[in-house]
Write a protein that holds these residues in place. Structure first.
Motif, mmCIF file in Angstrom:
data_model
loop_
_atom_site.group_PDB
_atom_site.id
_atom_site.type_symbol
_atom_site.label_atom_id
_atom_site.label_comp_id
_atom_site.label_asym_id
_atom_site.label_seq_id
_atom_site.Cartn_x
_atom_site.Cartn_y
_atom_site.Cartn_z
ATOM 1 N N MET A 117 -19.674 3.917 -66.831
ATOM 2 C CA MET A 117 -20.088 3.940 -68.160
ATOM 3 C C MET A 117 -20.173 2.701 -68.662
ATOM 4 O O MET A 117 -19.056 1.825 -68.597
ATOM 5 N N PRO A 118 -21.308 2.307 -69.184
ATOM 6 C CA PRO A 118 -21.466 0.992 -69.880
ATOM 7 C C PRO A 118 -20.542 0.663 -70.992
ATOM 8 O O PRO A 118 -20.231 1.576 -71.862
ATOM 9 N N TRP A 119 -20.345 -0.699 -71.257
ATOM 10 C CA TRP A 119 -19.766 -1.037 -72.455
ATOM 11 C C TRP A 119 -20.842 -0.979 -73.544
ATOM 12 O O TRP A 119 -21.364 -2.241 -73.742
ATOM 13 N N ASP A 120 -21.173 0.010 -74.308
ATOM 14 C CA ASP A 120 -22.424 -0.072 -75.384
ATOM 15 C C ASP A 120 -21.568 -0.125 -76.679
ATOM 16 O O ASP A 120 -21.263 0.710 -77.392
ATOM 17 N N ILE A 121 -21.607 -1.501 -76.870
ATOM 18 C CA ILE A 121 -20.880 -1.791 -78.470
ATOM 19 C C ILE A 121 -22.081 -2.208 -79.415
ATOM 20 O O ILE A 121 -23.089 -2.965 -79.055
ATOM 21 N N SER A 122 -21.793 -1.484 -80.486
ATOM 22 C CA SER A 122 -22.924 -1.815 -81.487
ATOM 23 C C SER A 122 -22.292 -2.481 -82.931
ATOM 24 O O SER A 122 -20.986 -2.583 -82.633
ATOM 25 N N SER A 123 -22.987 -2.568 -83.801
ATOM 26 C CA SER A 123 -22.603 -3.329 -85.044
ATOM 27 C C SER A 123 -22.085 -2.398 -86.082
ATOM 28 O O SER A 123 -21.725 -2.785 -87.124
ATOM 29 N N GLU A 124 -22.278 -0.958 -85.709
ATOM 30 C CA GLU A 124 -22.179 -0.039 -86.750
ATOM 31 C C GLU A 124 -20.845 0.043 -87.176
ATOM 32 O O GLU A 124 -20.415 0.626 -88.443
ATOM 33 N N SER A 178 -7.285 -7.237 -66.036
ATOM 34 C CA SER A 178 -6.546 -8.058 -66.879
ATOM 35 C C SER A 178 -7.377 -8.058 -68.303
ATOM 36 O O SER A 178 -8.476 -7.523 -68.140
ATOM 37 N N VAL A 179 -6.786 -8.379 -69.557
ATOM 38 C CA VAL A 179 -7.459 -8.539 -70.791
ATOM 39 C C VAL A 179 -8.690 -9.526 -70.429
ATOM 40 O O VAL A 179 -9.830 -8.926 -70.913
ATOM 41 N N ARG A 180 -8.590 -10.599 -70.013
ATOM 42 C CA ARG A 180 -9.740 -11.388 -69.875
ATOM 43 C C ARG A 180 -10.918 -10.837 -69.165
ATOM 44 O O ARG A 180 -12.043 -10.793 -69.315
ATOM 45 N N GLU A 181 -10.286 -10.164 -68.011
ATOM 46 C CA GLU A 181 -11.646 -9.501 -67.121
ATOM 47 C C GLU A 181 -12.241 -8.218 -67.904
ATOM 48 O O GLU A 181 -13.376 -8.341 -67.705
ATOM 49 N N LEU A 182 -11.579 -7.628 -68.489
ATOM 50 C CA LEU A 182 -12.293 -6.492 -69.276
ATOM 51 C C LEU A 182 -12.928 -7.040 -70.384
ATOM 52 O O LEU A 182 -14.044 -6.621 -70.874
ATOM 53 N N ALA A 183 -12.549 -7.912 -71.115
ATOM 54 C CA ALA A 183 -13.130 -8.654 -72.356
ATOM 55 C C ALA A 183 -14.460 -9.438 -71.631
ATOM 56 O O ALA A 183 -15.577 -8.941 -72.520
ATOM 57 N N ALA A 184 -14.502 -9.878 -70.362
ATOM 58 C CA ALA A 184 -15.820 -10.458 -69.914
ATOM 59 C C ALA A 184 -16.628 -9.346 -69.556
ATOM 60 O O ALA A 184 -17.908 -9.384 -69.798
ATOM 61 N N ALA A 224 -16.912 -6.427 -71.110
ATOM 62 C CA ALA A 224 -17.355 -5.793 -72.099
ATOM 63 C C ALA A 224 -18.044 -6.736 -73.135
ATOM 64 O O ALA A 224 -18.833 -6.482 -74.093
ATOM 65 N N ALA A 225 -18.199 -8.185 -72.672
ATOM 66 C CA ALA A 225 -18.674 -9.189 -73.483
ATOM 67 C C ALA A 225 -18.072 -9.168 -74.885
ATOM 68 O O ALA A 225 -18.927 -9.225 -76.018
#
Length: 122
Positions: free
Chosen positions: A1-8, A36-42, A44-45
């Motif tokens: 599942m992609p990290w589909d982040i919106s501005s909503e 790690s937090v950093r890996e997940l953050a990267a 998910a951008a």
């Protein structure tokens, strides 16, 4: 599942929802060590602080736990994960049903429609 982040809506709440979905779907398995937090953050951008906030919320909800020496893990509480799946399914089903009623469908018509869709998918 992609990290589909919106501005909503809030990014951290979207991250919580996405990770919950991955746990419910079995993409993150019970007892699995999380990146790690950093890996997940990267991946998910997003900002690592935002990811940390989302993971802390999931820990508070009992879906993740931290072992100080080994990292963060998905809960092994199959009952909790099963309850979450059922709760999520009931909520989405109720939303669907309410929307169909607003569109003028009767309960029988909604049931018939669902049966048609299920039959097509099998």
């Amino acid at each position: 599942m992609p990290w589909d982040i919106s501005s909503e809506r809030s990014v951290y709440l979207q991250l919580v929802d996405i990770i919950k979905q991955k746990i419910m779907a079995g993409e993150y398995k019970p007892g699995q060590r999380m990146e790690s937090v950093r890996e997940l953050a990267a991946e998910a951008a997003v900002n690592p602080n935002t990811m940390q906030r989302a993971l802390a919320e999931l820990e508070r909800e009992g879906l993740l736990y931290t072992n100080r020496t080994s990292g963060r893990f998905v809960s092994e509480d199959a009952l909790r994960i099963g309850d979450l799946r059922l709760e999520n399914a009931e909520q989405r089903t109720a939303e669907f049903y309410n929307e169909m009623v607003k569109n003028g469908f009767t309960a029988a018509e909604v049931r018939e429609l669902l049966e048609k869709v299920i039959a097509k998918k099998q």
